[in-house]
Scaffold this active site. Structure first.
Site, mmCIF file in Angstrom:
data_model
loop_
_atom_site.group_PDB
_atom_site.id
_atom_site.type_symbol
_atom_site.label_atom_id
_atom_site.label_comp_id
_atom_site.label_asym_id
_atom_site.label_seq_id
_atom_site.Cartn_x
_atom_site.Cartn_y
_atom_site.Cartn_z
ATOM 1 N N ASP A 102 0.410 -7.106 5.848
ATOM 2 C CA ASP A 102 0.902 -6.856 4.496
ATOM 3 C C ASP A 102 0.030 -5.834 3.787
ATOM 4 O OD1 ASP A 102 2.147 -6.990 2.051
ATOM 5 O OD2 ASP A 102 1.430 -8.987 1.549
ATOM 6 N N ASP A 299 5.252 -0.303 0.135
ATOM 7 C CA ASP A 299 4.909 -1.686 0.462
ATOM 8 C C ASP A 299 5.570 -2.111 1.765
ATOM 9 O OD1 ASP A 299 3.867 -4.317 0.069
ATOM 10 O OD2 ASP A 299 5.783 -4.946 -0.752
#
Length: 425
Positions: A102, A299
């Site tokens: 992430d 992201d």
């Protein structure tokens, strides 16, 4: 390291007896993540703080006991959201664990034995610190403890806590041990040894944080890997991509297009300057202030790209016009995806092309979205434009992982750039 989608057949987390989450559940989780990012951005850029989880004061004590790395990356659907997973090793001897990677998080953590409060079901056995000869807790007096966003102390040992956008939390000891990435080792890597983990993590063992904060893998191993990493997300859940760390991660740079990494906007996230959108090669009429006022970030954990409403409206209009010209018929909307099409007659089965969509960034970089990243497949006969509007024009734009598919996305903290290399996987 190989990267695969959580729900894909190549995922180590796939459960032949289990059931993948529905698209409604995936999109709902994606919306919660977007709202979490908005709160984090507001907190780190304006100083407005959000509510944080309470640290459990007395978990049981645990026993105190620049080469490149390439790790395959996979889609993360088998864990419960549209994220991607890699398999790493922790400890001596190493225990293999599959974690979500992430770019929107800093602290890496895994579930640990003993599970004092609560642990969710994961595919692999919990990490056992007692079995590792190189494991040690970080002390409360260590400056590394101060690097944590949320911390506490128990018996002289540092505690960490992380709360995610959907309310999921992890709490435990902040520790260090050897991290194995493919055949490479990062010694004394600091991570969370979670003893109270609650929420929607699916069957993953934890999370690898690749953000820009002090506790991230990117920052901790900067001397070893130079603050450089890249990944490629596969076009389909059955495909395999990669996560590369170190100088060799720049290998896609030969055909990469770079945009400045806007590090002055705040920590953790990878901020960039989005400047425009094209459909079928034609620039949409969107004032530059629409993007500059909102800001943007890239992201790996957000599924659907979010745009300011004043940018999304002309994109939707131009895309719908092109789809009509190609013979696609409209289909009912689903969740927050409002521009959907019936594929039974004119879609993928007929082999028809899709309108080209391209995102433009500061410095002349562009992301010409791969065909696999233009539509989000809801079911066999229906797909929707994989973009959505934010609630307000001032909300941060987010370039999601659907639009990043097949691209080598390169992050270089030293040069402060983000690059996009087409056709990397």
């Amino acid at each position: 390291m190989p990267v695969v989608h959580r729900h894909g057949p190549c995922s180590p987390l796939a459960d032949e007896h289990g059931k993948a989450p529905s698209h409604e559940e995936i999109l709902a989780a994606d919306q919660r993540r977007v709202e979490y990012i908005r709160r984090r951005v507001a907190e780190t850029t304006t100083g407005h703080h959000v509510r944080r989880p309470k640290l459990q004061p007395e978990p049981a004590s645990l026993s105190s006991s620049a080469a490149p790395a390439n790790v395959p990356a996979s889609s993360g659907d088998a864990v419960g959201t549209g994220n991607y997973v890699v398999t790493i090793g922790i400890g001596t001897p190493e225990e293999r664990l599959t974690v979500v990677f992430d770019t929107g998080s800093d602290t890496t953590w895994v579930q640990c034995q003993p599970c004092v409060e609560s642990c969710y079901m994961q595919e692999e056995p919990l990490f056992s610190p007692a079995n590792s000869s190189t494991y040690a807790n970080v002390s409360c007096s260590s400056p590394y403890c101060s690097d944590l966003d949320r911390r506490g102390c128990s018996g002289g040992h540092c505690l960490y806590a992380v709360r995610y956008g959907d309310g999921s939390t992890t709490v435990g000891f902040y520790a260090q041990d050897t991290l194995t990435l493919a055949s490479d080792a990062v010694k004394e890597f600091r991570f969370g040894c979670g003893e109270d983990n609650r929420g929607l993590f699916g069957r993953a063992a934890g999370l690898m944080g690749l953000g820009r904060g002090k506790t991230s893998l990117t920052s901790q191993a900067r001397d070893k890997y130079g603050g450089v990493f890249s990944y490629c997300l596969p076009a389909t859940p059955s495909g395999t991509g990669f996560l590369d760390l170190g100088p060799a991660a720049g290998s896609p740079a030969a055909n990469a297009r770079f945009t400045p990494m806007l590090t002055d906007m705040g920590p953790t996230f990878y901020y960039v300057g989005l400047t425009g959108i094209k459909v079928d090669g034609r620039a949409l009429s969107i004032p530059g202030s629409v993007f500059s006022d909102a800001g943007a970030l890239v992201d790996s954990g957000t599924v659907i790209t979010r745009l300011p409403p004043k940018a999304y409206a002309p994109l939707r209009s131009a895309f719908a016009k092109s789809m009509e010209g190609l013979g696609y018929k409209k289909a009912p909307a689903t969740s927050f995806l409002d521009t959907c099409y019936d594929l039974t007659e004119a879609g993928a089965k007929g082999g028809k092309a899709l309108p080209a969509v391209s995102l433009a960034f500061q410095g002349g970089a562009s992301l010409d979205v791969d065909k696999s990243g233009i539509l989000y497949q809801v079911d066999e006969s229906r797909a929707c434009l994989a973009f959505a509007p934010n609630s307000e024009d001032t909300d941060m734009a987010i370039v999601g992982n659907t639009q990043q598919k097949t691209y080598g996305v390169l992050y270089d903290l030293g040069k402060k750039v983000v690059g996009f290399a087409p056709g990397a996987c």
